[in-house]
Enzyme design. Sequence first.
Site, PDB file in Angstrom:
ATOM      1  CB  SER A  71      11.947 -12.870  12.792  1.00 57.97           C
ATOM      2  OG  SER A  71      11.881 -12.317  11.501  1.00 57.97           O
ATOM      3  CE  LYS A 131       9.789  -8.695  12.474  1.00 55.12           C
ATOM      4  NZ  LYS A 131      10.541  -9.789  13.095  1.00 55.12           N
TER       5      LYS A 131
END
Length: 806
Positions: free
Chosen positions: A684, A727
């Site tokens: 990611s 996140k």
Amino acid sequence: MAKKEETLKVPKDIPLLPVRDIVVFPYMILPLFVARTISINAIDEALAKDRMIFLTTQKDQSEEEPTPDQLYKVGTAALIMRMLKMPDGRIKILVQGVARAKVVEVPQEEPFFRARIQRIEDDKVDSGDLEVEALLRAVKEQMQKITSMGKALLPDIMVVAENLDEPGRLADLLGSNLGLKVADAQEILEIEDPVARLRRVNEQLNKEIDLLEMQEKIHSRAKGEIDKSQREYYLREQLKAIQKELGEIDERSTEMAEYEEKIKSADMPEKVLAQAEKQLERLAHMHPDAAEASLVRTYLDWLVEIPWSRSTTDNLDIPLAEKVLDEDHYDLEKVKIRIVEYLSVRKLKEQMKGPILCFVGPPGVGKTSLGKSIARSLGRKFVRISLGGVRDEAEIRGHRRTYVGALPGKIIQGIHGAGSNNPVFMMDEVDKIGTDFRGDPSSALLEVLDPEQNQSFVDHYLGVPFDLSNVMFITTANLLDPIPPALKDRMEVLYLQGYTDEEKRHIARRYLLARQLEEHGLTEEDLKISDPAILEIIHRYTREAGLRNLEREVAKVCRKTAREIASGKKGPFHVSARNLKKYLGPRKYFMESEQEESEVGVATGLAWTPAGGEILHVETSLMKGKGGVILTGQLGDVMKESAQASISYARSRAADFDVNPDFSSRNDIHIHVPAGAIPKDGPSAGITITTALISSLTGIPVNKDVAMTGEVTLRGRVLPIGGLKEKVLAAHRAGIKTVIFPARNKIDLEEIPPKIRRAMTLVPVDSIDEVLKEALLPAAPPASKSAGRRRKNPSSRRGTPPEATA
């Protein structure tokens, strides 16, 4: 020997040696160990002259330095036959008693006792006196008798005693070998008349015989008790046989009847009932003291105490259950909805298999405590076991009864402790089960956590099936990856995400503060914490997805307040954001945006950890070299591959970004992710690495208020990632205003609280061009030619770094 002893002259002035624990008689030969300085000096004096020394016994045996008054007056003059010095400084001497003597005076006490003595001569005895002869014979017979009764006398002593006809000599011989007490032996030594002395010895012999007879009687009585027990056991066995023939009930009928009654009342299934009756029959044929009998009793106790048919009634009041769940936990709507759905179906269909739920989330979000709330809302018993570190399969399935100390496994023990067959059974830390030579506990859980199989779960100790289909199993884990796929497939996974700052403030105000005030003996009147202070604790003193550290910091404030009140200060105490430092000290964490400025080659990424989301800075640097690539920061294999893909993408698009295509062959590229001690992995960070690299190549800074997450391909496409909520929450905690994320993750936006979505700019992207447009200042570099957005030489405005143009 006798003639030599008679001719030995005993001096009147002689060294004196105090002895303890023994009385020395004439004609007696014995070794003595001497350690006291005064005694060693006396021996040296005797050896220097005629080897004669006077031995007398201390009245007090514990006295280390006796005075002449503490010594008996009558003793024995003795001849030192041998002397040996020991390694430890002591002296060992062998002495032979010569004659009785009496201390007249002790004229010298230093450096040793010197005594003036007077020899005591035995009175003469008429050898033809019948009384003396009878006394001699009686003493010898008594001596033979005590020997036959077990008294230990040396054979040589017996021979010498049989041949002695002198009363005094015989009395002295026996007095020194009967093992008399010091006082009794001293009394015999002081008697001058030989016949009277022998009579006294005879009295001691009679006393010794009485003691030996009493000892023999005690021994016989003890032996009789043993014989009696053996006889009673034999008679009991005969009585059992007779009662069996007559059809009468034996003594064990009461115990058997109790077990029969317990088995009937346990309402066991047919297979279990047959096994219980079989074991009861075995017990009836065993001796009650046999080792096997106690094992069978323990097994029967487990069988009759397990709740085969006992269950609690579920609380099917849906509004009440919702109220209980809301009282105990804030938010966690998905879990609450799932429990209410279960209750609703249970209300419509009575026979329903218990669900297998798995709560997955970071530490401190309330997974374990949620299980207690579920049990309370259902009205069921609650059982919790911890699987962390369990490596033995027998911990789950139990030990076979052939092993010493065998017990059922944790499942059956938990059911037994709950007292019902339908508790809420929580298995904590299912992701931390181990495996070794004792088996795989996670494989043993496959049967337990399968609603289609656990209706006939067999514990190795019980050996009979138990129905677990009514049990509501809940497992917890921090990570889903370590759980074996087969076990994961049997569970319904519910993710518990981290809390937002506002949710933490609400929970702290509603739950944590009230609990800590009570635990520290405070009231709401004593301590008041403002909402800005709570938010300051959340922002500056904790960095977590859960609530554990937040509660610890609140507890620290309560402790400081309790100390102030205990010292006599009056409340109430008000804690605000301004004076919080007084209670908690300096700030522990700072917003990442406060630490960084918009820089070239530095991009802000987002990472997922078991403790929630974190922001991640990626730094790139170009240096003159030969095309080497340096990757640092404890990067995993997947993250290293993302970095390689980013470099390949930048090389393929070099012309579009007005960068020299040979930059990779004339420069070394260093990609670093700070916090190098922490391992990092995953795809990611792909768009973050790409953005930082292109920023370094073009010289355009990356906006510090923009964070990003997404996987990148060689064609510049942005692929979806996981953990978007965590996140975004991490970015919000760090003060980031804009988050770039893959467009395919739009469906995950529903999990993010509306307040957070409104406070931040969430930008979905499909390609790197869109990422660069949002992330670089003041605008993105030229897009691809095909897109028709190419701009001439963007580096002429910002200045191309030397590395890119070399």
